[in-house]
Design a protein around this motif. Sequence first.
Motif, PDB file in Angstrom:
ATOM      1  N   ALA A   6       0.856  -1.189   0.000  1.00  0.00           N
ATOM      2  CA  ALA A   6       0.000   0.000   0.000  1.00  0.00           C
ATOM      3  C   ALA A   6       0.888   1.233   0.000  1.00  0.00           C
ATOM      4  O   ALA A   6       1.742   1.401   0.877  1.00  0.00           O
ATOM      5  CB  ALA A   6      -0.909   0.009   1.223  1.00  0.00           C
ATOM      6  N   VAL A   7       0.703   2.088  -0.988  1.00  0.00           N
ATOM      7  CA  VAL A   7       1.448   3.335  -1.093  1.00  0.00           C
ATOM      8  C   VAL A   7       0.507   4.468  -0.688  1.00  0.00           C
ATOM      9  O   VAL A   7      -0.532   4.671  -1.318  1.00  0.00           O
ATOM     10  CB  VAL A   7       1.968   3.569  -2.524  1.00  0.00           C
ATOM     11  CG1 VAL A   7       2.740   4.886  -2.594  1.00  0.00           C
ATOM     12  CG2 VAL A   7       2.842   2.406  -2.971  1.00  0.00           C
ATOM     13  N   CYS A  16       5.603   7.440  -8.537  1.00  0.00           N
ATOM     14  CA  CYS A  16       6.818   6.766  -9.014  1.00  0.00           C
ATOM     15  C   CYS A  16       7.010   5.425  -8.307  1.00  0.00           C
ATOM     16  O   CYS A  16       7.370   4.425  -8.930  1.00  0.00           O
ATOM     17  CB  CYS A  16       8.032   7.652  -8.784  1.00  0.00           C
ATOM     18  SG  CYS A  16       8.240   8.946 -10.014  1.00  0.00           S
ATOM     19  N   CYS A  17       6.779   5.418  -7.009  1.00  0.00           N
ATOM     20  CA  CYS A  17       6.949   4.195  -6.234  1.00  0.00           C
ATOM     21  C   CYS A  17       5.966   3.117  -6.687  1.00  0.00           C
ATOM     22  O   CYS A  17       6.339   1.966  -6.899  1.00  0.00           O
ATOM     23  CB  CYS A  17       6.763   4.499  -4.749  1.00  0.00           C
ATOM     24  SG  CYS A  17       6.895   3.038  -3.693  1.00  0.00           S
ATOM     25  N   ALA A  18       4.694   3.500  -6.839  1.00  0.00           N
ATOM     26  CA  ALA A  18       3.668   2.526  -7.215  1.00  0.00           C
ATOM     27  C   ALA A  18       3.946   1.929  -8.588  1.00  0.00           C
ATOM     28  O   ALA A  18       3.854   0.708  -8.784  1.00  0.00           O
ATOM     29  CB  ALA A  18       2.304   3.194  -7.192  1.00  0.00           C
ATOM     30  N   TYR A  19       4.312   2.789  -9.528  1.00  0.00           N
ATOM     31  CA  TYR A  19       4.618   2.309 -10.879  1.00  0.00           C
ATOM     32  C   TYR A  19       5.798   1.342 -10.860  1.00  0.00           C
ATOM     33  O   TYR A  19       5.768   0.270 -11.471  1.00  0.00           O
ATOM     34  CB  TYR A  19       4.907   3.503 -11.785  1.00  0.00           C
ATOM     35  CG  TYR A  19       5.989   3.260 -12.810  1.00  0.00           C
ATOM     36  CD1 TYR A  19       5.789   2.410 -13.895  1.00  0.00           C
ATOM     37  CD2 TYR A  19       7.241   3.885 -12.679  1.00  0.00           C
ATOM     38  CE1 TYR A  19       6.802   2.181 -14.813  1.00  0.00           C
ATOM     39  CE2 TYR A  19       8.239   3.676 -13.596  1.00  0.00           C
ATOM     40  CZ  TYR A  19       8.024   2.816 -14.664  1.00  0.00           C
ATOM     41  OH  TYR A  19       9.024   2.583 -15.572  1.00  0.00           O
ATOM     42  N   VAL A  27      -0.302  -3.864  -5.886  1.00  0.00           N
ATOM     43  CA  VAL A  27      -0.008  -2.537  -5.352  1.00  0.00           C
ATOM     44  C   VAL A  27      -1.265  -1.675  -5.339  1.00  0.00           C
ATOM     45  O   VAL A  27      -1.977  -1.588  -6.348  1.00  0.00           O
ATOM     46  CB  VAL A  27       1.092  -1.831  -6.173  1.00  0.00           C
ATOM     47  CG1 VAL A  27       1.301  -0.411  -5.669  1.00  0.00           C
ATOM     48  CG2 VAL A  27       2.388  -2.619  -6.108  1.00  0.00           C
ATOM     49  N   ALA A  28      -1.530  -1.054  -4.194  1.00  0.00           N
ATOM     50  CA  ALA A  28      -2.651  -0.124  -4.071  1.00  0.00           C
ATOM     51  C   ALA A  28      -2.108   1.262  -3.746  1.00  0.00           C
ATOM     52  O   ALA A  28      -1.211   1.409  -2.912  1.00  0.00           O
ATOM     53  CB  ALA A  28      -3.605  -0.585  -2.976  1.00  0.00           C
ATOM     54  N   LEU A  29      -2.643   2.274  -4.425  1.00  0.00           N
ATOM     55  CA  LEU A  29      -2.225   3.654  -4.213  1.00  0.00           C
ATOM     56  C   LEU A  29      -3.377   4.405  -3.549  1.00  0.00           C
ATOM     57  O   LEU A  29      -4.457   4.537  -4.125  1.00  0.00           O
ATOM     58  CB  LEU A  29      -1.847   4.300  -5.544  1.00  0.00           C
ATOM     59  CG  LEU A  29      -1.193   5.676  -5.536  1.00  0.00           C
ATOM     60  CD1 LEU A  29       0.017   5.718  -4.613  1.00  0.00           C
ATOM     61  CD2 LEU A  29      -0.784   6.070  -6.952  1.00  0.00           C
TER      62      LEU A  29
END
Length: 399
Positions: A6-7, A16-19, A27-29
């Motif tokens: 989880a970002v 940038c981190c999630a991508y 991955v959840a933003l």
Amino acid sequence: MDCRAAVIGAGAAGLCCAYQAAGRGGVALLDGNDRPGRKLLATGNGRCNMTNLDISPEFYCGDPGLSELINAWPAQRVIGEFQKLGLMTRADGEGRVYPNSLQAASVVGTLVSACEEAGVRFQYGFRAVNISRERSGFTITGGDGSVVRARYCVLAPGGLASPGHSRGEGYSLAKNLGHSVTELSPSLVGLRARGKFTRSLKGVRCKARASLWLAGKELCGESGEVIFGDGYLSGICVMNLSVHMRGLSAKSPQLRLDLLEQMTGRELISYLTEFASKHPERRAEELFSGTLNLRLGRELVKLLGFSGTLRELGPREIKRAAELVKSLILPIEDTLGWEQAQVTAGGVPLSEVDLSSMESRRCRGLYLCGELLDADGLCGGYNLHWAFATGLTAGEHLG
């Protein structure tokens, strides 16, 4: 919702981190706003100054440990990451790098599309109010009571600057997970001046060397365009000085302006003496008409208390006038505050983070990046570079 990672925060660092992390799935933003990249859209007057070709630790303040990460991420490495995503960039004559479109929306759109293509799940309107560390990972609770469970958690919610975009909740979340936070202050912001001098100059712009002084000693200085406002001064050179204002407001700092940096004091005295001699019947308020902005020049003459004609100005008056132009002293009350600030000075000490991965040294599985950390740069793309570099590093090493 359950996910691998989880970002928290869909700004420059979080996107940038999630991508970067999405290649390993799950991955959840999460973001409290109704859309991603709101602060990013406003950077560089909407043009988005992404980085600077002259990236170096010397352009940053805060924790000196930042050198490790800055040296590992030269400008071309950040530019290369965006080129992979199809975003072209251009640099101006001073090394500032922008998207080729000169639109911040291009940067946000590129990152959001990259996240969507990689399968990142977006959840807007989720403002994290608590994070609990458990054996299997983290439980993140939103303000509406909703819960997200994740094996890994990334804190990238931004800082206190521009509270319309972020509210600084990341600091309390980091503290609850074992981190400390240094003194926070607004940075890259205008300076509020005491007295009435600047009020009549609202909207005036001039080239000058601006320097910050304390107890008769110069702390720092920079040349550039100074912008006068109603009770304050701004412009890039003044905003860059604001990074040194942490803890100074109560100590009566001064801003000094050299309004004719290209001339020495002696040269200016010679010029003004000759000017007054050749045009003795001109009004005293015209003393600086050939050298400075007209409104600024007239206000300086008022400050000097001159009246009548130039014929009445002797060597002593001319010397006083030259000294004022070369060192206009403005007592500083404070910065303009969080509403006008572009970035936060202070934050989580870098010693509490492994900069090779951005993983917390105090809470395994937690990653921190962006403005939340104690690192802030000057104007010119340095802060976005930090956000991109820390976000990409965290995403690459997440799990």
